[in-house]
Design an enzyme around this catalytic site. Structure first.
Site: not given
Length: 267
Positions: A134, A189, A221
């Site tokens: 992330c 995403d 995600h």
């Protein structure tokens, strides 16, 4: 399975002490280092478990608390199973903390983490590998470009905002990267739209960076994080395969390397 030793450690930085988790094979030997950049949920059992798995493959793994300026981990009151859809208010605490970690501060910290690894007896001589998740994928790319002589390989998974139109976008360091890079993007995403995927690919290709960018179909995600509602088993297994292949190519010369400046952008 290789026995692993995991310990909590403290790392001095220019802005105080960063708490971290260190894992390495329990054999008294020095091993190639892997620096892991966490996701926004922070240093927690899931990331320690991932570090242990990497260590069992023969690496010395460091996972720092990137939010150390706000306190020691855990900073957030997270459930064992994280479902942001059920608790949207958790981001009211997390997002402001994320926003305080500017690229300049993050790279100052990265220097401290790399220095600490360089002096640790469980770490073999030579450059390190990076992987990030992330928000950590951004830091993996930035670190590879900021400290190219110290990074041999860098990976990022379900990263967001990797190639924005802002002056501090991570893709702008591409021309300084000497490491081999791998990115596993989450399909659809919202934090990494198609436009940014293309921009990242174009920047890496133009700079002659050895890299592979792949979009994981059906993976949301956060797909690598088994303690969250975003977990996607197929995507996670693919991530482990890609990451371990990258590390083997980097630290074991007898393995088959990528040919020259090969790039492969796949869906």
């Amino acid at each position: 399975m290789t026995a692993v030793q995991g310990t909590a450690v403290d790392i001095p930085t220019a802005d105080g002490t960063a708490d971290a988790y260190l894992a390495h094979p329990d054999d008294g030997a020095a091993h190639p280092a892997v620096l892991v950049f966490m996701d926004a949920f922070g240093l927690r059992p899931q990331l320690r478990s991932m570090a242990d798995r990497l260590a069992a493959e023969g690496y010395t793994v460091l996972v720092p608390n990137l939010f150390h300026r706000h306190g020691r981990a855990p900073l957030f009151d997270l459930p064992e199973y994280i479902d942001p859809g059920a608790r949207p208010e958790m981001f009211e605490r997390i997002v402001p903390v994320m926003q305080t970690l500017t690229p300049d501060l993050a790279m100052r910290d990265a220097d401290a983490y790399l220095n600490w690894l360089d002096g640790h007896p469980a770490v073999a001589d030579g450059p390190v590998a990076l992987t990030g998740y992330c928000m950590g994928a951004r830091l993996s790319l930035l670190t590879a470009g900021t400290y190219p002589e110290r990074v041999a390989a860098a990976a990022g998974f379900h990263g967001g905002r990797l190639a924005t139109d802002t002056p501090d976008s991570p893709h702008l360091v591409a021309d300084k990267v000497t490491a081999e890079l791998y990115f596993g993007h989450a399909d659809q995403d919202p934090s990494l739209p198609e436009e940014q995927i293309r921009r990242l690919e174009e920047a890496l290709t133009s700079a002659g960076v050895r890299h592979r960018c792949e979009v994981y179909k059906g993976a949301p995600h956060g797909f690598t994080q088994a303690d969250t509602a975003s977990y996607h088993r197929e995507g996670d297994e693919r991530h482990w395969s890609a990451l371990l292949d990258l590390l083997k190519r980097t630290f074991r010369p007898q393995s088959t390397p990528l040919d020259g400046k090969l790039t492969a952008y796949r869906r």
